[in-house]
Design an enzyme around this catalytic site. Structure first.
Site, PDB file in Angstrom:
ATOM      1  N   GLU A  13     -12.615 -24.448  12.207  1.00 15.79           N
ATOM      2  CA  GLU A  13     -13.655 -23.601  12.782  1.00 15.79           C
ATOM      3  C   GLU A  13     -13.097 -22.395  13.542  1.00 15.79           C
ATOM      4  O   GLU A  13     -13.816 -21.431  13.764  1.00 15.79           O
ATOM      5  CB  GLU A  13     -14.555 -24.435  13.701  1.00 15.79           C
ATOM      6  CG  GLU A  13     -15.393 -25.442  12.943  1.00 15.79           C
ATOM      7  CD  GLU A  13     -16.108 -26.441  13.840  1.00 15.79           C
ATOM      8  OE1 GLU A  13     -17.135 -27.000  13.383  1.00 15.79           O
ATOM      9  OE2 GLU A  13     -15.660 -26.677  14.979  1.00 15.79           O
ATOM     10  N   ASP A 197     -25.729 -30.609   7.242  1.00 13.88           N
ATOM     11  CA  ASP A 197     -26.360 -31.697   6.499  1.00 13.88           C
ATOM     12  C   ASP A 197     -27.771 -31.908   7.025  1.00 13.88           C
ATOM     13  O   ASP A 197     -28.063 -31.668   8.193  1.00 13.88           O
ATOM     14  CB  ASP A 197     -25.555 -32.991   6.596  1.00 13.88           C
ATOM     15  CG  ASP A 197     -25.346 -33.439   8.045  1.00 13.88           C
ATOM     16  OD1 ASP A 197     -26.117 -34.281   8.517  1.00 13.88           O
ATOM     17  OD2 ASP A 197     -24.418 -32.928   8.697  1.00 13.88           O
TER      18      ASP A 197
END
Length: 230
Positions: A13, A197
């Protein structure tokens, strides 16, 4: 504003963020690496915390207390439990809670600990800047409640419980602990998550591929925010 902290939970990230900087100074401290750099005239410290509330608390506190950061920006991925959120959507937190903090046996609500609160707010000014930058760049983003816990929640009943109890829009594992640190130390913070998700996600979804793409988009978005802060 003297120094901006930029955090992620995973190395993936922050890797694309580092590409925006030159003359990076690496500092090893408390079993982690902190990257000191400059963006125009602003000092920046970049680090990934490792996953979970303990590590994110340690990293956020270190960035503020050791490195002197007076603003903190956190970016990463989260699971969507608001049915309106789709994979790839961005959410900026207006408040966060710890969904796994439970002393209800003593008569307290879920997420509450004496001396604390169920929800911790993020900085209104930074949140509005993020929303405006998204609008200017035609990026879809919503503001909402993010729930944090030291568990990857896959069970649908547990997700429904968190949604019903906290009216949470997304789930992750670091944001609330970072927000608690920043609130206690009076440091403005911004928590942004890309939805990785959802309950109705495609079975063929490739998380690693999404993480790489999302990290690049998030890095670009954070740089635009920093330009606004300068």
């Amino acid at each position: 504003m003297n120094k901006i902290a930029i955090m992620g939970a995973m190395e993936e990230e922050i890797t694309p963020l580092l590409q925006y900087f030159t003359d990076i100074n690496k500092v090893e401290f408390a079993d982690n690496i902190y990257y000191e750099a400059k963006y125009n005239n602003i000092d920046v410290v970049i680090a990934y915390s490792k996953i979970g509330k303990v590590f994110s608390t340690l990293t956020a506190t270190t960035m503020i207390e050791k490195f002197g950061c007076d603003t903190l920006l956190f970016s990463g991925v989260a699971g969507g439990i608001n049915p309106e959120l789709k994979i790839g959507d961005l959410i900026v937190a207006n408040q966060l809670t710890q969904h796994d903090l439970d002393i209800t046996a003593f008569g307290h609500p879920f997420g509450y600990v004496p001396g604390g609160a169920v929800f911790v707010k993020t900085d209104e000014k930074l949140k509005n800047i993020a929303l405006e930058v998204a609008k200017q760049n035609n990026i879809k983003i919503i503001e909402g409640t993010i729930a944090t816990g030291d568990q990857f929640v896959a069970d649908e009943k547990r997700k429904q419980f968190i949604y019903d109890t906290f009216k949470a829009d997304a789930l992750e594992m670091e944001g609330s602990s970072v927000a608690v640190v920043c609130d206690a130390l009076d440091v403005p913070c911004l928590i942004i998550r890309a939805i990785s998700d959802t309950a109705d996600m495609d079975a063929g979804f490739n998380f690693d591929e999404f993480l790489e793409t999302s990290a690049k988009k998030s890095a670009e978005f954070l740089i635009q925010i920093i330009k606004t802060l300068i």
